[in-house]
Design a protein around this motif. Sequence first.
Motif, short mmCIF file in Angstrom:
data_model
loop_
_atom_site.label_atom_id
_atom_site.label_comp_id
_atom_site.label_asym_id
_atom_site.label_seq_id
_atom_site.Cartn_x
_atom_site.Cartn_y
_atom_site.Cartn_z
N SER A 71 30.32 -9.05 -6.06
CA SER A 71 30.57 -8.76 -7.47
C SER A 71 29.34 -9.03 -8.32
O SER A 71 29.06 -8.29 -9.28
N THR A 72 28.57 -10.07 -7.98
CA THR A 72 27.35 -10.36 -8.73
C THR A 72 26.33 -9.26 -8.53
O THR A 72 25.64 -8.84 -9.47
N ILE A 73 26.21 -8.77 -7.30
CA ILE A 73 25.27 -7.67 -7.03
C ILE A 73 25.67 -6.43 -7.81
O ILE A 73 24.82 -5.75 -8.41
N ALA A 74 26.98 -6.14 -7.85
CA ALA A 74 27.45 -4.97 -8.58
C ALA A 74 27.19 -5.11 -10.08
O ALA A 74 26.82 -4.14 -10.75
N SER A 75 27.37 -6.30 -10.62
CA SER A 75 27.15 -6.49 -12.05
C SER A 75 25.68 -6.34 -12.42
O SER A 75 25.33 -5.80 -13.47
N VAL A 76 24.78 -6.81 -11.53
CA VAL A 76 23.35 -6.65 -11.80
C VAL A 76 22.95 -5.19 -11.67
O VAL A 76 22.17 -4.68 -12.47
N ARG A 77 23.51 -4.50 -10.69
CA ARG A 77 23.17 -3.09 -10.49
C ARG A 77 23.69 -2.23 -11.65
O ARG A 77 23.00 -1.33 -12.12
N ASP A 78 24.89 -2.52 -12.13
CA ASP A 78 25.50 -1.74 -13.22
C ASP A 78 25.09 -2.24 -14.60
O ASP A 78 25.57 -1.70 -15.60
N ARG A 79 24.27 -3.29 -14.63
CA ARG A 79 23.82 -3.89 -15.90
C ARG A 79 24.99 -4.39 -16.74
O ARG A 79 25.01 -4.26 -17.97
N THR A 80 25.98 -4.92 -16.06
CA THR A 80 27.12 -5.53 -16.75
C THR A 80 27.10 -7.05 -16.64
O THR A 80 28.06 -7.70 -17.04
#
Length: 231
Positions: free
Chosen positions: A133-142
């Motif tokens: 989830s942390t990787i996804a948030s950094v990738r999506d800039r969220t």
Amino acid sequence: MSNAPLMPKATAVWLLDNTALTFDQVADFTKMHPLEVRAIADGDAAQGIKGSDPISNGQLTREEIEKGEKNQDYRLRLQESKVVLPPQPKRKGPRYTPVSRRHERPSAILWLLRNHAELKDAQIMRLVGTTKSTIASVRDRTHWNTSQLTPIDPVTLGLCAQMELDFEVARAAKEKPIDAAYGGATLLPASETTKKDEYEPAEKSSDDLNVDAVFAKLKTLGGKKQEEEEE
């Protein structure tokens, strides 16, 4: 156990101060260069280092030192440790990251996403010790701190070793298919460069015919003029 004693420079200092061993014998035992041992003896190196007694540490015996003092060709043997360390079990699960380093993981994730886009999320999780989830948030800039994130090498941050990063990158490169992308301008094949123009012979033949016709007409005119002069 390593063939070198613990604290080799400190051990060399003690041996030079308390024994009659040669520079070569001390260098061989401590796995140092003889010139470095000579510099220690001359006071040019290892200044301020307190000598470490290898006898009290259980790495050398007095009898072994006496053998070396009597025979300059004798090489000292490091005593085997009596303490047997248990084998380190293989680490399972995500990498543990110290609390002081956890706030730097998003910056490391951002660096990996920008510089090694071929890495999978599972590989980034192994390297940095983060969650999907942390990787996804950094990738999506969220991510909550997206505006303050700066890409930083995880090796520089101490989150992983350079060998581990190279291993994961090499593995990802093998699994990623090669893209048939544009590779820049290339030379034309020989079949294209040596191909003759179909219209070139026709043009040349027509030019040749025109030239022949002109010379034939000139010859005809010249012949008629000569006949008139003879008459």
